[in-house]
Design a protein around this motif. Structure first.
Motif, PDB file in Angstrom:
ATOM      1  N   GLY A 321       0.819  -1.205   0.000  1.00  0.00           N
ATOM      2  CA  GLY A 321       0.000   0.000   0.000  1.00  0.00           C
ATOM      3  C   GLY A 321       0.851   1.253   0.000  1.00  0.00           C
ATOM      4  N   GLU A 322       1.901   1.244   0.799  1.00  0.00           N
ATOM      5  CA  GLU A 322       2.830   2.367   0.871  1.00  0.00           C
ATOM      6  C   GLU A 322       3.478   2.622  -0.496  1.00  0.00           C
ATOM      7  OE1 GLU A 322       6.772   3.301   3.570  1.00  0.00           O
ATOM      8  OE2 GLU A 322       5.349   1.807   4.292  1.00  0.00           O
ATOM      9  N   ILE A 323       3.880   1.550  -1.179  1.00  0.00           N
ATOM     10  CA  ILE A 323       4.512   1.656  -2.493  1.00  0.00           C
ATOM     11  C   ILE A 323       3.577   2.329  -3.499  1.00  0.00           C
ATOM     12  CG2 ILE A 323       5.269   0.291  -4.497  1.00  0.00           C
ATOM     13  CD1 ILE A 323       6.464  -1.719  -2.502  1.00  0.00           C
ATOM     14  N   LEU A 324       2.294   2.022  -3.422  1.00  0.00           N
ATOM     15  CA  LEU A 324       1.321   2.616  -4.338  1.00  0.00           C
ATOM     16  C   LEU A 324       1.056   4.085  -4.004  1.00  0.00           C
ATOM     17  CD1 LEU A 324      -1.390  -0.190  -4.700  1.00  0.00           C
ATOM     18  CD2 LEU A 324       0.310   0.498  -6.383  1.00  0.00           C
ATOM     19  N   ILE A 325       0.963   4.389  -2.716  1.00  0.00           N
ATOM     20  CA  ILE A 325       0.474   5.699  -2.305  1.00  0.00           C
ATOM     21  C   ILE A 325       1.507   6.805  -2.457  1.00  0.00           C
ATOM     22  CG2 ILE A 325      -0.147   7.034  -0.242  1.00  0.00           C
ATOM     23  CD1 ILE A 325      -1.854   4.653   0.603  1.00  0.00           C
ATOM     24  N   ILE A 326       2.732   6.593  -1.981  1.00  0.00           N
ATOM     25  CA  ILE A 326       3.681   7.701  -1.869  1.00  0.00           C
ATOM     26  C   ILE A 326       3.948   8.382  -3.213  1.00  0.00           C
ATOM     27  CG2 ILE A 326       6.068   8.295  -1.293  1.00  0.00           C
ATOM     28  CD1 ILE A 326       5.827   6.408   1.093  1.00  0.00           C
ATOM     29  N   PRO A 327       4.331   7.650  -4.275  1.00  0.00           N
ATOM     30  CA  PRO A 327       4.541   8.357  -5.552  1.00  0.00           C
ATOM     31  C   PRO A 327       3.247   8.905  -6.145  1.00  0.00           C
ATOM     32  CG  PRO A 327       4.774   5.979  -5.847  1.00  0.00           C
ATOM     33  CD  PRO A 327       4.693   6.227  -4.380  1.00  0.00           C
ATOM     34  N   ALA A 328       2.127   8.215  -5.932  1.00  0.00           N
ATOM     35  CA  ALA A 328       0.850   8.687  -6.493  1.00  0.00           C
ATOM     36  C   ALA A 328       0.420   9.994  -5.841  1.00  0.00           C
ATOM     37  CB  ALA A 328      -0.221   7.620  -6.316  1.00  0.00           C
ATOM     38  N   GLU A 329       0.704  10.178  -4.555  1.00  0.00           N
ATOM     39  CA  GLU A 329       0.362  11.437  -3.884  1.00  0.00           C
ATOM     40  C   GLU A 329       1.086  12.604  -4.537  1.00  0.00           C
ATOM     41  OE1 GLU A 329      -0.681  10.866   0.750  1.00  0.00           O
ATOM     42  OE2 GLU A 329       1.378  10.376   0.221  1.00  0.00           O
ATOM     43  N   TYR A 330       2.392  12.430  -4.789  1.00  0.00           N
ATOM     44  CA  TYR A 330       3.161  13.498  -5.431  1.00  0.00           C
ATOM     45  C   TYR A 330       2.649  13.760  -6.841  1.00  0.00           C
ATOM     46  CZ  TYR A 330       6.533  13.056  -1.617  1.00  0.00           C
ATOM     47  OH  TYR A 330       7.137  13.033  -0.387  1.00  0.00           O
ATOM     48  N   ALA A 331       2.385  12.693  -7.590  1.00  0.00           N
ATOM     49  CA  ALA A 331       1.895  12.853  -8.961  1.00  0.00           C
ATOM     50  C   ALA A 331       0.529  13.527  -8.976  1.00  0.00           C
ATOM     51  CB  ALA A 331       1.831  11.494  -9.652  1.00  0.00           C
ATOM     52  N   GLN A 332      -0.300  13.252  -7.976  1.00  0.00           N
ATOM     53  CA  GLN A 332      -1.629  13.861  -7.900  1.00  0.00           C
ATOM     54  C   GLN A 332      -1.511  15.356  -7.689  1.00  0.00           C
ATOM     55  OE1 GLN A 332      -5.289  12.122  -7.671  1.00  0.00           O
ATOM     56  NE2 GLN A 332      -4.796  13.920  -8.853  1.00  0.00           N
ATOM     57  N   ILE A 333      -0.630  15.779  -6.794  1.00  0.00           N
ATOM     58  CA  ILE A 333      -0.402  17.200  -6.573  1.00  0.00           C
ATOM     59  C   ILE A 333       0.176  17.839  -7.831  1.00  0.00           C
ATOM     60  CG2 ILE A 333       0.942  18.901  -5.271  1.00  0.00           C
ATOM     61  CD1 ILE A 333      -1.376  17.792  -3.688  1.00  0.00           C
ATOM     62  N   ASP A 334       1.106  17.130  -8.489  1.00  0.00           N
ATOM     63  CA  ASP A 334       1.723  17.651  -9.700  1.00  0.00           C
ATOM     64  C   ASP A 334       0.675  17.906 -10.780  1.00  0.00           C
ATOM     65  OD1 ASP A 334       4.442  17.842 -11.393  1.00  0.00           O
ATOM     66  OD2 ASP A 334       2.963  16.759 -12.585  1.00  0.00           O
ATOM     67  N   GLU A 335      -0.309  17.045 -10.867  1.00  0.00           N
ATOM     68  CA  GLU A 335      -1.327  17.149 -11.907  1.00  0.00           C
ATOM     69  C   GLU A 335      -2.160  18.417 -11.779  1.00  0.00           C
ATOM     70  OE1 GLU A 335      -3.885  13.696 -13.727  1.00  0.00           O
ATOM     71  OE2 GLU A 335      -4.995  14.549 -12.045  1.00  0.00           O
ATOM     72  N   ILE A 336      -2.394  18.878 -10.558  1.00  0.00           N
ATOM     73  CA  ILE A 336      -3.250  20.050 -10.364  1.00  0.00           C
ATOM     74  C   ILE A 336      -2.447  21.345 -10.248  1.00  0.00           C
ATOM     75  CG2 ILE A 336      -4.983  18.648  -9.180  1.00  0.00           C
ATOM     76  CD1 ILE A 336      -4.091  20.016  -6.557  1.00  0.00           C
ATOM     77  N   SER A 337      -1.113  21.270 -10.218  1.00  0.00           N
ATOM     78  CA  SER A 337      -0.314  22.470  -9.974  1.00  0.00           C
ATOM     79  C   SER A 337      -0.031  23.229 -11.269  1.00  0.00           C
ATOM     80  CB  SER A 337       1.010  22.095  -9.293  1.00  0.00           C
ATOM     81  OG  SER A 337       1.798  21.290 -10.152  1.00  0.00           O
TER      82      SER A 337
END
Length: 412
Positions: A321-337
């Protein structure tokens, strides 16, 4: 050989340098920083509580440092902040072995936390500047892997050399930070990466007024950060409450905890790359949702595990779960910035590290009042509740994009 060349050419040279520097710095830091409490206990007369305050002050300061650093990097450029934050980290490392006054050590820890969070935020923003959007999730995954690789090798290497937690280890860490700072600036100049705003797609910097207006109105960012705080509460300092529970309830609890931490690290090293490749076909929300569910299952496993095998299985599930979440959180923020405010948005995302304080504090209170199983189940519920905020953020982001898409279709 051609395969290696393709991998190298897929990313900007500075991105490769930041990855290599992350491994190198993490490797040397893991010989010193994890042993700081032991070092201060042996070299000072400070109480356990005050040593805990000193060490905890750094991450708490980091929740502010990343945000401030992100804004400053959008206003004044990335290179200067990365260079001076690395130097500040090096000075802080030396300060820990040369200063004995309690107030001085507390101040050094605050500076260390601020500098480390500034560098982490700004370096991620620079990676985003230099990487096409469709490759950023993989870049963030590789950065997470690089950090874990350094921390996996460092303690073993330090133990083999007999320098873990020694003055030499702290000095080696400081030297590595200064060396990396110098090499990074020289490489940026060599590759034409400047601080004039040309690193982002829009080719201009935002003004402070623009940054304030965007942050004040961006509800999507607020919902993602809120969801992130809940998730970091679950995984940010999971080891604190887990170690307390195992030590108090199992005869070989300390040994079991050490084994679980090793399982966590090696699971990341072995599965980070294949899992990243596997889930790239899914949306960012699907990756975060899958990760949160896996972490919740892992927490339920911790609550009801009767022996080592079950705990190890639960840790593997939790780590996936950690492997999935950590990079996806950054990518999610990147998408809206916005491209010229990427540092600001990444800095806002660093506020999720507040969960690293809330996790041990709230988890500790529940553990004391109701016991381990209830505490783990509460954490599982928090992981699932975070998805409400991520789902709401996705809906709002999609609605916000609709007028833009309509304008594009009209223009065509």
């Amino acid at each position: 050989m051609s395969k290696m060349r393709q991998v190298w050419e897929a990313y900007h040279p500075i991105v490769h340098l930041l990855m290599a520097g992350t491994v190198f710095v993490s490797l040397t830091q893991s010989m010193s920083i994890p042993f700081l409490a032991i070092y201060l206990g042996e070299t000072t007369k400070l109480s356990h509580a005050y040593i805990g305050l000193i060490i905890g002050a750094g991450p708490l300061a980091g929740t502010v440092g990343g945000f401030v650093g992100g804004i400053l990097s959008d206003l004044f450029g990335r290179q200067k902040l990365m260079f001076f934050s690395l130097l500040a980290m090096a000075c802080s490392i030396i300060g820990f072995i040369t200063v004995a006054h309690p107030i001085g050590l507390l101040f050094i820890s605050l500076v260390m936390g601020l500098a480390a969070s500034i560098f982490a935020t700004v370096s991620k923003a620079l990676m985003g500047d230099l990487t096409p959007e469709h490759k950023r999730f993989r870049v963030f995954s590789n950065r997470y892997l690089a950090s874990n690789l350094g921390f996996a090798i460092g303690p073993m290497l330090g133990a083999f050399l007999g320098i873990s937690g020694s003055n030499l280890a702290f000095i080696l860490t400081a030297v590595s930070l200064v060396s990396f700072a110098i090499i990074l600036v020289m490489a940026c100049r060599s590759c034409g990466v400047t601080d004039d705003g040309r690193g982002n797609e829009e080719g201009k910097r935002a003004s402070l007024a623009e940054i304030w207006q965007v942050l004040r109105r961006d509800v999507v960012l607020l919902t993602f950060v809120t969801g992130g705080i809940l998730l970091v509460t679950v995984y940010g300092q999971m080891s604190v409450t887990l170690s307390q529970y195992l030590r108090e309830n199992f005869s070989e609890g300390v040994a079991l905890f050490g084994t679980l931490m090793s399982v966590n690290g090696f699971t990341v090293l072995l599965l980070q790359i294949p899992v990243t490749r596997l889930v790239e076909r899914y949306s960012l929300f699907a990756r975060i949702a899958g990760g949160a569910v896996l972490m919740a299952i892992g927490e339920v496993g911790f609550a009801f595990s009767p022996d080592w095998a079950w705990f190890i299985t639960a840790m593997i599930v939790f780590t996936l779960g950690e492997i999935l979440i950590i990079p996806a959180e950054y990518a999610q923020i990147d998408e809206i910035s916005p491209a010229n405010m990427r540092g600001t948005y990444y800095g806002a995302q660093s506020a999720t590290m507040l969960g690293s304080f809330l996790g041990p504090w709230a988890g500790g209170m529940v553990l004391t009042a109701y016991g381990g199983p209830v505490m783990f189940l509460v954490m599982a519920v928090l992981a699932l509740v975070s998805l409400i905020f991520y789902w709401l953020g996705r809906r709002l982001h999609e609605k916000r994009k609709q007028p833009r898409n309509a304008l594009v279709e009209t223009a065509m």
